[in-house]
Design a protein around this motif. Structure first.
Motif, mmCIF file in Angstrom:
data_model
loop_
_atom_site.group_PDB
_atom_site.id
_atom_site.type_symbol
_atom_site.label_atom_id
_atom_site.label_comp_id
_atom_site.label_asym_id
_atom_site.label_seq_id
_atom_site.Cartn_x
_atom_site.Cartn_y
_atom_site.Cartn_z
ATOM 1 N N GLU A 1 23.674 -46.498 6.967
ATOM 2 C CA GLU A 1 22.939 -47.553 7.670
ATOM 3 C C GLU A 1 21.427 -47.468 7.546
ATOM 4 O O GLU A 1 20.756 -48.497 7.405
ATOM 5 N N HIS A 2 20.852 -46.266 7.579
ATOM 6 C CA HIS A 2 19.379 -46.198 7.527
ATOM 7 C C HIS A 2 18.863 -46.528 6.123
ATOM 8 O O HIS A 2 17.824 -47.174 5.979
ATOM 9 N N CYS B 1 16.956 -41.437 14.610
ATOM 10 C CA CYS B 1 18.199 -41.555 15.364
ATOM 11 C C CYS B 1 18.183 -40.545 16.520
ATOM 12 O O CYS B 1 17.419 -39.579 16.507
ATOM 13 N N HIS C 1 14.902 -47.629 17.008
ATOM 14 C CA HIS C 1 15.961 -47.130 16.122
ATOM 15 C C HIS C 1 17.205 -48.021 16.190
ATOM 16 O O HIS C 1 17.898 -48.208 15.186
ATOM 17 N N ASP D 1 19.301 -49.555 13.050
ATOM 18 C CA ASP D 1 20.762 -49.506 12.871
ATOM 19 C C ASP D 1 21.347 -50.907 12.737
ATOM 20 O O ASP D 1 22.275 -51.147 11.952
HETATM 21 ZN ZN LIG Z 1 20.897 -44.724 13.251
#
Ligand SMILES: [Zn+2]
Length: 309
Positions: free
Chosen positions: A87-88, A198, A245, A249
């Protein structure tokens, strides 16, 4: 039409050179090397596991291949081979406007680096970006699509530009209600969202490790929250790092649509499951959006094309 000269502002983009990094996978705890290379037009983002026999380790970043949403996004191809924690990196590629790229990995997880997308963005910008001879296409939201899971809710709404409005609260863990509303253009994503790391809760660490997750997590790559405070010696990068964050995401999850989304994503208590539910809902609500070429107006579906892929 697509193969003749495309005005640069409407052209698909890939990386010009190659971008490399290596680091630990936050969940597997395994050391992984990653190389981002140019991708062919109209192919999107594709992961390639170089540790597997040729042909078996190709895993396109598409919602159809979603195989897990527990703490990270997991993709699996038809051979059962997986890549996780995508995801990042996907959010970084969105932040840099990269439509097509091949991401080579010699293991099953994207390196987590500092837990944000900052280094991914830097390495993509250093590699440079190249325009391709195909027109970009977008998923343009025309009617609201909403999903819910218990007290978690999310919606995609029509908007002229990509936006996100998110809220979180972890009352039982001492994190008060937080809200953010932000544009999701490349400049804002790179400047305001990309460096948010995260986070996880200290009292969950043992249970996650028992389940084989967070094996590579440390204060070097995760904001560890203990009774509402960051246990990391450097503290938070900003007071709103946690919710920023969540935006990161969210952008990474929505990237599984396979094309940039022009719309406003609104969510309370967003997570990987909720965001990928929204992407799946695009498929079950085809009348709520159009697939539009860059430079063309939606015009009530006149430009509706076949979805990507
Ligand atoms: Zn994340």
């Amino acid at each position: 039409m697509d193969s003749v000269a495309v005005p640069p502002q409407f052209a698909q983009r890939t990386v010009r050179g190659t971008a490399r990094c290596e680091g630990i996978g936050v969940h597997t705890g395994r050391w992984v090397s990653m190389t981002i290379r140019a991708g062919r037009p109209d192919t999107g983002i594709q992961f390639v596991r170089s540790d597997l026999p040729p042909g078996l380790g190709i895993i396109p970043a598409r919602i159809e291949l979603l195989a897990g949403v527990d703490r990270r996004l997991v993709l699996a191809n038809v051979h059962g081979h997986t890549v996780q924690s995508v995801e990042h990196l996907l959010a970084a590629l969105v932040a840099c406007g990269v439509d097509n790229a091949t991401v080579e990995l010699d293991g099953p997880e994207v390196p987590t680096l500092d837990g944000s997308a900052r280094e991914f963005v830097q390495m993509i910008l250093r590699a440079g970006r190249a325009h391709q001879r195909r027109v970009r296409r977008f998923v343009v939201i025309e009617r609201m699509i909403a999903v819910r899971r218990g007290d978690r809710r999310a919606a995609l709404l029509p908007s002229d530009v990509p936006r996100a409005t998110l809220s979180i609260e972890y009352a039982e863990r001492g994190i008060d209600f937080q809200c953010i509303s932000t544009a999701l253009d490349e400049e804002t994503l790179q400047r305001d969202i990309g460096d948010a790391r995260c986070f996880g809760f200290l009292d969950e660490a043992g249970e996650l490790r028992e389940r084989g997750l967070a094996l590579g997590a440390s204060l070097l790559n995760t904001v560890v929250l203990d009774e509402g405070r960051a246990a990391n010696p450097e503290g938070l990068r900003s007071p709103d790092e946690l919710i920023r964050h969540k935006v990161l995401d969210c952008v990474g999850g929505l990237a599984l649509a396979g094309a940039p989304i022009i719309g406003h994503v609104a969510a309370h208590k967003p997570g990987h499951a909720l965001m990928t539910d929204l992407v799946k809902a695009l498929q079950t609500h085809p009348a709520a959006w159009s697939f539009v070429r860059a430079g063309a107006a939606p015009l009530g579906g006149r430009n509706r094309l076949r979805p990507p892929g």
